[in-house]
Design an enzyme around this catalytic site. Structure first.
Site, short mmCIF file in Angstrom:
data_model
loop_
_atom_site.label_atom_id
_atom_site.label_comp_id
_atom_site.label_asym_id
_atom_site.label_seq_id
_atom_site.Cartn_x
_atom_site.Cartn_y
_atom_site.Cartn_z
CG ASP A 96 -1.08 -6.89 6.64
OD1 ASP A 96 -0.44 -7.81 6.12
OD2 ASP A 96 -2.07 -6.35 6.10
CG ASP A 153 -1.90 1.12 1.25
OD1 ASP A 153 -1.90 1.93 0.30
OD2 ASP A 153 -2.69 1.20 2.21
#
Length: 203
Positions: A151, A44
């Site tokens: 994550d 991301d």
């Protein structure tokens, strides 16, 4: 009927194999006296929940997609449920591989590899993170038995490049500047001071 029994047996054996692949035990799960966590990876390039990313299409924060940064599960990021500027933004932790992993969701990674990561994002208790980041409450666990999950940002293959395939890890808080000094890939406190949520970290 025989097929049903066989299916149940295979499912039971599969569960035992998955459990054997996870080296952490107990509640909360521990290994070598340290708390454990599950890990996954994501990519991301946006600023994330700690505001460490591009603003108005600039490129001031490439380290947030290139560096060793992570999204912490909601319960760790902000137990009150906030999804922006959680109290652990800009804090660092050391992950050490146990040699274990969650069956069907990762692969064997050599035990004893340690890296320091900075929290720059939230892994919220919502789809598609529900099986990993859905811990609610101090002693709650995710679907795989861990009360903490990280994550790991892999936007430029920094995680897969280390040979990490969603390893089971132990975790402990660490000094960001120390991590930066080891290999330069962990953001330091000065870099975090550029982020919109810099007020959450007193360093």
């Amino acid at each position: 009927m025989m097929k049903v029994y066989l299916s149940v047996l295979l499912l039971s054996l599969g569960a035992l194999v998955a459990e054997a692949q996870q080296k952490c035990t107990g509640s909360p799960r521990m290994y070598n006296g340290k708390p454990c966590a599950s890990t996954t990876r994501y990519a991301d390039s946006r600023k994330g929940a700690c505001g460490c990313g591009p603003h108005d299409n600039d490129n001031q924060f490439p380290w947030n997609s290139y560096g060793l940064v992570a999204a912490a599960n909601q319960n760790l990021f902000d137990p009150s449920g906030g999804k922006w500027c959680g109290p652990v933004c800009g804090k660092c932790f050391k992950l050490t591989t146990t040699g274990g992993f969650v069956g069907g969701h990762g692969g064997a990674t050599a035990e004893g590899q340690s890296k320091i990561f900075m929290v720059t994002n939230d892994c919220p208790n919502e789809w598609p993170n529900l099986s990993w980041c859905n811990q609610q409450g101090l002693h709650s666990v995710n679907q795989y038995g861990y009360n903490v999950h990280f994550d790991l940002e892999n936007g430029h293959n920094q995680i897969t490049g280390m040979g990490w395939d969603n390893p089971e890890v132990t975790w402990e808080w660490a000094n960001c500047d120390e991590g930066h000094g080891q290999d330069g890939r962990t953001p330091n406190y000065g870099m975090y001071k550029q982020c919109q949520c810099r007020h959450t970290n007193t360093k």
